[in-house]
Write an enzyme that holds these catalytic residues in place. Structure first.
Site, PDB file in Angstrom:
ATOM      1  N   ARG A 236       7.270 -14.797  10.538  1.00  0.00           N
ATOM      2  CA  ARG A 236       7.221 -13.340  10.677  1.00  0.00           C
ATOM      3  C   ARG A 236       8.645 -12.832  10.859  1.00  0.00           C
ATOM      4  NH1 ARG A 236       2.935 -13.959   8.947  1.00  0.00           N
ATOM      5  NH2 ARG A 236       0.913 -13.147   9.628  1.00  0.00           N
ATOM      6  N   GLU A 265       9.018  -4.565   6.127  1.00  0.00           N
ATOM      7  CA  GLU A 265       8.608  -4.913   4.773  1.00  0.00           C
ATOM      8  C   GLU A 265       7.852  -3.744   4.132  1.00  0.00           C
ATOM      9  OE1 GLU A 265       6.329  -8.519   5.116  1.00  0.00           O
ATOM     10  OE2 GLU A 265       8.012  -9.654   5.952  1.00  0.00           O
ATOM     11  N   HIS A 284       7.525 -12.106   1.002  1.00  0.00           N
ATOM     12  CA  HIS A 284       6.409 -12.539   1.851  1.00  0.00           C
ATOM     13  C   HIS A 284       5.333 -13.227   1.004  1.00  0.00           C
ATOM     14  CE1 HIS A 284       4.234 -11.569   5.889  1.00  0.00           C
ATOM     15  NE2 HIS A 284       3.800 -12.714   5.388  1.00  0.00           N
TER      16      HIS A 284
END
Length: 331
Positions: A236, A265, A284
């Site tokens: 994360r 993000e 991601h």
């Protein structure tokens, strides 16, 4: 009128057919939403019996608005979008999926490590610009004998350690919740975070995001790292203080970074990381394979079916709720 209402707060998948098929075991109205804010979640899910959640915020305010909710099932290992304490207090089961994408994330972390170490991405960029010159990548160091430090030593790090050993990397890890017995099984030396930062050539971040781990890697940690160190994050983004990382890269406190996740993000177009040659950025994606996506979707939907059928789910994220709700254990 259906017996149950299940709301998906948000999703980025092309199809929800897997979820639909599994939920059809019960008499369910399946409502699809694309919420981004607390108010949008409240409007969509206030009368839901079950919730599927990807990124939308399930805060205390949202949870207090849920009149019928019995279960919230989140796509992923982490449950950082959900206020666990508030859910538990209200008797809502929170579920996740702790055993999907272990190979994918471990493989991706190793791929980022190799690309950063051998400067594959950098050299690819130069060749495509018409520059055929290996010296653009100097220095490159032999991988065998270097130290990989893993921040967090759960299932993904354990998977990664088995693969990293094949490249001759020495393994150390920091995780206050892992026993020496587990570490010995994987031939990993457990150290504290300070020693890991001072010692490792590669630092791969795999800790869960909690209030305690947010900003776990910051200026103090970067200042103690080797100037040749490369940090890798497939967990994360907020585990790393991004401004401290940018400063460490700009001042050559560390040599590089390979990041699949970021503090915010998608990445802001003005983020300095975008202009740094020594940084590899991915969107991601470490969790993804066709197989892992199918596995995740199926297990997350099954969590909801279990609870609405009167069972505790296999993937219970707030075990304290067992003291509050009357559900049966799976046989």
């Amino acid at each position: 009128m259906a017996q149950f209402k299940v709301v998906i707060t948000d999703y980025e998948y092309k199809s929800l057919q897997i979820e639909q098929d599994i939920l059809s075991q019960l008499d369910v109205e399946f409502v699809k939403a694309q919420c981004r804010t607390e108010e949008e979640v409240i409007n969509a899910a206030k009368d839901a019996d079950g919730i599927l959640n990807q990124y939308a915020p399930i805060t205390q305010k949202v949870i207090q608005s849920l009149n019928n909710c019995k279960v919230i099932s989140r796509y992923g290992v982490g449950v950082n979008t959900i206020d666990l304490d508030a859910a538990t207090e209200q008797g809502i089961v929170v579920a996740n999926c702790t055993d999907y994408c272990m190979d994918e994330v471990a493989d991706h972390a190793l791929a980022l490590l190799l690309s950063a170490a051998r400067k594959v991405t950098l050299l690819n960029s130069y060749v495509k610009q018409g520059v055929w010159e290996y010296k653009k990548a100097i220095p490159i160091y032999r991988l065998r004998g270097q130290i990989l430090g893993m921040v967090g030593f759960g299932k993904i790090s354990q998977n990664l350690s088995a693969k990293a050993k094949a490249f001759g990397l020495k393994l150390i890890a920091y995780d206050p919740f892992i026993s020496q017995e587990v570490a010995s099984k994987y031939e990993v030396e457990m150290v504290d975070l300070d020693i890991l930062c001072q010692t490792a050539d590669f630092i791969s971040v795999h800790a869960p995001l909690t209030k305690a781990t947010k900003g776990l890697i910051g200026s103090a940690q970067f200042s103690s790292m080797k100037p040749e160190a490369i940090i890798i994050n497939t967990s994360r983004g907020p585990l790393i203080n991004e401004q401290s990382l940018i400063t460490a890269l700009q001042t050559s406190q560390i040599a590089g970074a390979a990041l699949d996740v970021l503090e915010h993000e998608p990445i802001d177009p003005g983020n300095p990381l975008l202009k740094m040659e020594q940084v590899i950025l991915n969107p991601h994606v470490a969790w993804y394979s066709e197989e892992s996506e199918r596995e995740l979707k199926g297990k997350i939907a099954q969590n909801v079916v279990d609870v609405l059928s009167g069972l505790f789910p296999v993937y219970l994220a707030n075990p304290k709720v067992k003291d509050i709700v009357d559900l049966r254990q799976r046989l």
